[in-house]
Design a protein around this motif. Structure first.
Motif, mmCIF file in Angstrom:
data_model
loop_
_atom_site.group_PDB
_atom_site.id
_atom_site.type_symbol
_atom_site.label_atom_id
_atom_site.label_comp_id
_atom_site.label_asym_id
_atom_site.label_seq_id
_atom_site.Cartn_x
_atom_site.Cartn_y
_atom_site.Cartn_z
ATOM 1 N N LEU A 296 0.838 -1.191 0.000
ATOM 2 C CA LEU A 296 0.000 0.000 0.000
ATOM 3 C C LEU A 296 0.880 1.251 0.000
ATOM 4 O O LEU A 296 1.953 1.266 0.609
ATOM 5 N N ILE A 297 0.407 2.282 -0.689
ATOM 6 C CA ILE A 297 1.160 3.527 -0.828
ATOM 7 C C ILE A 297 0.477 4.605 0.004
ATOM 8 O O ILE A 297 -0.715 4.866 -0.156
ATOM 9 N N ARG A 298 1.260 5.220 0.896
ATOM 10 C CA ARG A 298 0.758 6.351 1.676
ATOM 11 C C ARG A 298 1.842 7.418 1.688
ATOM 12 O O ARG A 298 2.949 7.180 2.153
ATOM 13 N N VAL A 299 1.499 8.577 1.176
ATOM 14 C CA VAL A 299 2.461 9.671 1.076
ATOM 15 C C VAL A 299 2.182 10.671 2.188
ATOM 16 O O VAL A 299 1.040 11.062 2.414
ATOM 17 N N GLU A 300 3.237 11.071 2.891
ATOM 18 C CA GLU A 300 3.102 12.094 3.915
ATOM 19 C C GLU A 300 3.525 13.428 3.339
ATOM 20 O O GLU A 300 4.628 13.574 2.813
ATOM 21 N N ASP A 301 2.646 14.413 3.430
ATOM 22 C CA ASP A 301 2.966 15.747 2.932
ATOM 23 C C ASP A 301 4.037 16.400 3.797
ATOM 24 O O ASP A 301 4.158 16.129 4.999
ATOM 25 N N THR A 302 4.792 17.290 3.190
ATOM 26 C CA THR A 302 5.743 18.093 3.947
ATOM 27 C C THR A 302 4.970 18.970 4.926
ATOM 28 O O THR A 302 3.981 19.602 4.549
ATOM 29 N N PRO A 303 5.376 18.986 6.212
ATOM 30 C CA PRO A 303 4.629 19.780 7.193
ATOM 31 C C PRO A 303 4.446 21.216 6.731
ATOM 32 O O PRO A 303 5.341 21.843 6.173
ATOM 33 N N GLY A 304 3.282 21.748 6.979
ATOM 34 C CA GLY A 304 2.967 23.119 6.591
ATOM 35 C C GLY A 304 1.492 23.383 6.773
ATOM 36 O O GLY A 304 0.722 22.471 7.078
ATOM 37 N N HIS A 305 1.079 24.632 6.555
ATOM 38 C CA HIS A 305 -0.316 24.994 6.818
ATOM 39 C C HIS A 305 -1.286 24.297 5.876
ATOM 40 O O HIS A 305 -2.454 24.094 6.215
ATOM 41 N N SER A 306 -0.818 23.879 4.694
ATOM 42 C CA SER A 306 -1.704 23.226 3.742
ATOM 43 C C SER A 306 -1.473 21.722 3.642
ATOM 44 O O SER A 306 -2.017 21.066 2.763
ATOM 45 N N ALA A 307 -0.647 21.193 4.546
ATOM 46 C CA ALA A 307 -0.318 19.767 4.484
ATOM 47 C C ALA A 307 -1.537 18.914 4.808
ATOM 48 O O ALA A 307 -2.345 19.245 5.672
ATOM 49 N N ARG A 308 -1.673 17.809 4.091
ATOM 50 C CA ARG A 308 -2.753 16.864 4.371
ATOM 51 C C ARG A 308 -2.415 16.074 5.624
ATOM 52 O O ARG A 308 -1.289 15.618 5.797
ATOM 53 N N PRO A 309 -3.371 15.876 6.534
ATOM 54 C CA PRO A 309 -3.097 15.048 7.719
ATOM 55 C C PRO A 309 -2.700 13.635 7.299
ATOM 56 O O PRO A 309 -3.111 13.149 6.239
ATOM 57 N N PRO A 310 -1.877 12.952 8.097
ATOM 58 C CA PRO A 310 -1.505 11.569 7.761
ATOM 59 C C PRO A 310 -2.748 10.703 7.578
ATOM 60 O O PRO A 310 -3.735 10.840 8.296
ATOM 61 N N LEU A 311 -2.685 9.797 6.617
ATOM 62 C CA LEU A 311 -3.825 8.931 6.353
ATOM 63 C C LEU A 311 -3.956 7.874 7.439
ATOM 64 O O LEU A 311 -2.959 7.312 7.890
ATOM 65 N N PRO A 312 -5.189 7.544 7.839
ATOM 66 C CA PRO A 312 -5.391 6.439 8.779
ATOM 67 C C PRO A 312 -5.144 5.115 8.062
ATOM 68 O O PRO A 312 -5.100 5.058 6.827
ATOM 69 N N PRO A 313 -4.995 4.012 8.815
ATOM 70 C CA PRO A 313 -4.741 2.717 8.181
ATOM 71 C C PRO A 313 -5.814 2.293 7.187
ATOM 72 O O PRO A 313 -5.531 1.521 6.269
ATOM 73 N N SER A 314 -7.024 2.812 7.337
ATOM 74 C CA SER A 314 -8.129 2.412 6.452
ATOM 75 C C SER A 314 -8.077 3.083 5.090
ATOM 76 O O SER A 314 -8.885 2.754 4.207
ATOM 77 N N LEU A 315 -7.146 4.032 4.887
ATOM 78 C CA LEU A 315 -7.045 4.758 3.629
ATOM 79 C C LEU A 315 -5.629 4.688 3.082
ATOM 80 O O LEU A 315 -4.667 4.495 3.822
ATOM 81 N N CYS A 316 -5.505 4.872 1.768
ATOM 82 C CA CYS A 316 -4.186 4.874 1.146
ATOM 83 C C CYS A 316 -4.242 5.668 -0.157
ATOM 84 O O CYS A 316 -5.313 5.953 -0.684
ATOM 85 N N ASP A 317 -3.050 5.980 -0.692
ATOM 86 C CA ASP A 317 -2.963 6.688 -1.966
ATOM 87 C C ASP A 317 -2.893 5.744 -3.154
ATOM 88 O O ASP A 317 -2.947 6.182 -4.305
ATOM 89 N N GLY A 318 -2.773 4.457 -2.884
ATOM 90 C CA GLY A 318 -2.731 3.493 -3.971
ATOM 91 C C GLY A 318 -2.241 2.142 -3.505
ATOM 92 O O GLY A 318 -1.832 1.952 -2.359
ATOM 93 N N GLY A 319 -2.283 1.200 -4.426
ATOM 94 C CA GLY A 319 -1.846 -0.161 -4.133
ATOM 95 C C GLY A 319 -2.416 -1.109 -5.164
ATOM 96 O O GLY A 319 -3.165 -0.705 -6.060
ATOM 97 N N PRO A 320 -2.075 -2.395 -5.066
ATOM 98 C CA PRO A 320 -2.686 -3.382 -5.963
ATOM 99 C C PRO A 320 -4.213 -3.364 -5.789
ATOM 100 O O PRO A 320 -4.710 -3.236 -4.670
ATOM 101 N N ARG A 321 -4.926 -3.514 -6.865
ATOM 102 C CA ARG A 321 -6.388 -3.407 -6.773
ATOM 103 C C ARG A 321 -6.975 -4.396 -5.778
ATOM 104 O O ARG A 321 -7.978 -4.100 -5.122
#
Length: 238
Positions: A65-90
Motif C-alpha cells: 500500500l502507498i501512503r504519502v506524507e505531505d511536507t509539514p505546513g499549513h496546507s499539508a494533508r493530515p496523515p492517512l489512517p490505516p483504512s485509507l491509502c494513496d494506492g496499491g494493488p487493486r
C-alpha cells in the motif's frame, strides 16, 4: 491553470518502482515535452491527493500500500489512517463498500422525492425557467425568477415534510436533481465514488471529464483492472 486529480493504472511492479513507473506512464502527456503526437495534460505532479482509496479490511498493514506524507505546513494533508491509502494493488483496495452505500442512498433519496412529488402537479426546473425568462428579458441573475420557481406547489410543500426538507436543504433545484430516471440517477452518483478528474489506463490512454460518458467508463474500468495491477492517486497541475 489548476490542480486536478488523476488515477494512474500501472502493471505489477515493486512498490519502490512506483514513482518511476508513474513518470514513464505520464511522460507522453508532459505539457513541456516534445513528444509526438503531442498531448499536453500536466506540468507538475505528485503522488497523493484529496481522494484516497479505502483499504480492504485486514489489508491495512500490507507493505504494497502507498501512503504519502505531505511536507509539514499549513496546507499539508493530515496523515492517512490505516483504512485509507494513496494506492496499491487493486486486490487490496475496497472499491465496493462506499460505492454501493452511495448507490443505496441515491436510490432512497430518489424514491423519497418522487413519492412526495407525485402528489403535486409536475414542476419546472430552474433551468427551464431561466431559459424562458432570458429569452424574453436577456441574461441576468437567477433571483429574477427564483420566486416563480419557489411558488410551485411541490416546492412550497417541502416545508411540510421533515424527510423531504432534510433531503433538499441546501439543494439548489430538487426538481432538476431528481429529474432523471431512477437507475440513471443511481448510476451517475455511484460512478463518481472511485473516479477522479482524469484516468490514465494501463494501455496509456489519458481520459478525462471532457470525454462522453467519462465517469461511467472510468468507474467500470477501475473495477476490471487486474487485481495485481496498481491504482495510484496522483495530483497534477495543468
Amino acid at each position: 491553470m489548476s490542480h486536478e486529480l488523476l488515477t494512474v493504472c500501472l502493471p505489477p511492479m515493486e512498490v519502490r518502482a512506483i514513482p518511476e513507473g508513474i513518470g514513464r506512464a505520464m511522460a507522453p502527456f508532459d505539457m513541456n515535452g516534445d513528444h509526438e503526437p503531442w498531448q499536453g495534460e500536466w506540468d507538475a505532479w505528485g503522488i497523493g491527493g484529496s481522494a484516497p482509496f479505502e483499504v480492504r479490511p485486514e489489508a491495512e498493514s500490507d507493505p504494497r500500500l502507498i501512503r504519502v506524507e505531505d511536507t509539514p505546513g499549513h496546507s499539508a494533508r493530515p496523515p492517512l489512517p490505516p483504512s485509507l491509502c494513496d494506492g496499491g494493488p487493486r486486490r487490496l483496495l475496497d472499491l465496493d463498500t462506499r460505492r454501493e452505500a452511495v448507490a443505496a442512498r441515491a436510490r432512497e433519496d430518489w424514491r423519497t422525492w418522487h413519492d412526495f412529488a407525485r402528489a403535486f402537479p409536475p414542476a419546472r426546473t430552474m433551468n427551464e425557467l431561466r431559459q424562458e425568462f432570458c429569452a424574453l428579458h436577456g441574461a441576468g441573475p437567477d433571483d429574477r425568477f427564483r420566486g416563480q420557481f419557489e411558488e410551485q406547489e411541490v416546492i412550497r410543500a417541502i416545508t411540510e415534510s421533515p424527510a423531504v426538507l432534510a433531503l433538499t436543504t441546501g439543494m439548489y433545484d430538487p426538481v432538476q436533481q431528481f429529474a432523471e430516471p431512477e437507475e440513471v440517477h443511481v448510476d451517475r452518483l455511484r460512478s463518481r465514488v472511485n473516479t477522479t478528474d482524469a484516468l490514465l489506463t494501463l494501455d496509456g490512454r489519458w481520459l478525462d471529464t471532457s470525454a462522453p460518458s467519462y465517469f461511467a467508463f472510468a468507474d467500470a474500468y477501475l473495477l476490471r483492472v487486474p487485481e495485481d495491477c496498481f491504482l495510484v492517486r496522483v495530483r497534477f497541475h495543468c
